[in-house]
Design an enzyme around this catalytic site. Structure first.
Site, short mmCIF file in Angstrom:
data_model
loop_
_atom_site.label_atom_id
_atom_site.label_comp_id
_atom_site.label_asym_id
_atom_site.label_seq_id
_atom_site.Cartn_x
_atom_site.Cartn_y
_atom_site.Cartn_z
N SER A 74 6.03 6.93 -5.33
CA SER A 74 5.70 6.18 -4.11
C SER A 74 4.23 6.20 -3.73
O SER A 74 3.79 5.34 -2.96
CB SER A 74 6.54 6.70 -2.94
OG SER A 74 6.30 8.09 -2.74
N LYS A 82 2.96 1.90 1.29
CA LYS A 82 2.91 1.70 2.74
C LYS A 82 2.30 0.37 3.17
O LYS A 82 2.64 -0.17 4.22
CB LYS A 82 2.14 2.85 3.39
CG LYS A 82 2.89 4.17 3.43
CD LYS A 82 4.03 4.12 4.44
CE LYS A 82 4.64 5.50 4.66
NZ LYS A 82 5.70 5.48 5.68
#
Length: 432
Positions: free
Chosen positions: A331, A73
């Site tokens: 991720s 992110k």
């Protein structure tokens, strides 16, 4: 779903590159990569022999769980915020998140000297809350879910002029997340299939732009597969309808991809460039998390484990895809230890390595010792016993017993059950 379309450009007499009319292009991702050069970690690519054997090919894990702030992110958040004007930076930024986006925005704001206010839902995991505050952001606990926190963050932005940093529905954010795609091609040039999770779609959309367009320039094709938790899967119905279809009742252990409505910008890219979107169950996610802990020594949050869950479940084979070289993107790694404990217990049970049986016994001395000896002789390990003389189904002289034990898998569990049955007991295995 829609495959790659090469639309002829009659004015130039040559085909357009994949997604040439989309809002994010390869050049945008390349520019984002330059912007992030001294900010992010170039995360490693780890070879997984065990997963390779499962698909009869080669599998590498893109370990974005080792990224700064624990997930991808920060890439998109930093690119978005670095491109704000000085006047916008002076107004500060506001965002909403259950964890990863919050930490990415907080870290980017600290790097850029921007004040940040983050709305997080009440009940957010303590480690994510603490990490966001440690990066210097002001945290406001609001609402019971991310959607309520997002609405409040947007209201605050409208009221105060703070710049709202959306977690996925922004072209700069999508371009920043897409830098993972460029790294994959640089680190594993022979990749033919990339698989990753989807929430709102920013990571998948950006990576698809980078990989599809760069591969096309090299005269190659790489398949892109997205994965959603089946209890939070807004993309399959949206793609089928060619329109954004929100879903209700999103409930999944993969909180990082628990999004009820795709983003408009990612959706337009994904429907054009991504080859397939599949879903995986909660049990499959839990098993994948345990697999990564045991076999790859990776601490990965449930949202980061969904591509591995898809590989373990044979989803590529179900699609008729026989890859030779796969990259699965892990991720993120921001998992609450209490959630990890529950997921491990659930995953062990789903993998038949944690067996619970319920039995009725005669209320006589030595019965429990007999049961324990049978289980020990079957090489299983008792971890807990619940013994009760009271219950509507119990007759006088009976007791109900629930035994938890560790086993070595489905075959071993069945052997334990057969040993008990052979001695006249009737073990009942409750559903997971």
């Amino acid at each position: 779903m829609t495959q790659i379309q090469h639309v002829p450009d009659t004015s130039a007499g040559a085909p357009l590159r994949p997604g040439a009319q989309l809002s994010v292009q390869l050049e945008d991702v390349q520019a984002a990569q330059e912007l992030l050069a001294d900010i992010i970690v170039r995360t490693p690519m780890e070879h997984s022999r065990a997963l390779g054997r499962m698909i009869d090919g080669t599998v590498h894990l893109k370990a974005e769980n080792l990224q700064r702030a624990g997930s991808f992110k920060v890439r998109g958040a930093y690119v978005r915020m670095a491109r704000l004007s000085e006047e916008e930076k002076a107004r500060g930024v506001v965002a909403a998140s259950a964890g990863n986006h919050a930490q990415g925005v907080a870290l980017a704001a600290k790097k850029l000297g921007i004040t940040a206010k983050i709305y997080m839902p009440r009940g957010v995991a303590l480690p994510k809350l603490a990490a966001t505050r440690d990066h210097g952001a002001e945290v406001i606990l609001y609402g019971s879910n991310v959607d309520e926190a997002l609405a409040e963050a947007q209201r605050h932005s409208d009221e105060t002029g703070s710049v709202f940093i959306h977690p996925f529905n922004n072209t700069d954010v999508v371009a920043g997340q897409g830098t993972i795609g460029l790294e994959i091609l640089e680190q594993e040039p022979e990749v033919d299939t990339v698989i990753m999770g989807i929430g709102g779609g920013g990571l998948l959309a950006g990576s698809a732009v980078a990989i599809k367009q760069q591969a096309a320039r090299l005269g190659r094709e790489v398949k892109i597969i997205g994965v959603q938790a089946e209890n939070a899967a807004a993309y399959p119905p949206s793609l089928a309808a060619d329109a954004l279809v929100p879903i209700k009742g999103v409930r999944t252990i993969a909180d990082g991809i628990a999004v009820g409505r795709p983003g408009e910008i990612p959706f337009e890219i994904i429907k054009e460039l991504v080859d397939e979107v599949v879903t995986v169950s909660e049990d499959a996610i839990a098993r994948a998390l345990i697999f990564l802990l045991e076999r790859s020594k990776m601490v990965v949050e449930p949202a980061g484990a969904v591509p591995v869950a898809a590989l373990m479940e044979g989803k590529l084979a179900d699609l008729g895809i026989k890859p030779k070289n796969v990259v699965a993107v892990l991720s993120g790694g921001n998992i609450d230890p209490m959630l990890m404990l529950r997921v491990i217990q659930h995953g062990l049970s789903a993998a038949d390595r944690f067996l619970t049986v319920k039995m009725m016994l005669k209320d006589l001395p030595g019965e429990l010792a007999t049961i324990s000896q049978i289980i020990a002789d079957a090489d299983a390990n008792v971890t807990g016993v619940d013994h009760s003389r009271i219950g509507g189904a119990l007759s006088m002289g009976e007791v109900s017993i629930v035994i938890n034990m560790e086993t070595k898998g489905a075959e071993h569990s069945e052997r334990v059950l057969n040993r008990l049955r052979a001695q006249g007991y009737e073990p009942i295995v409750p559903p997971h």
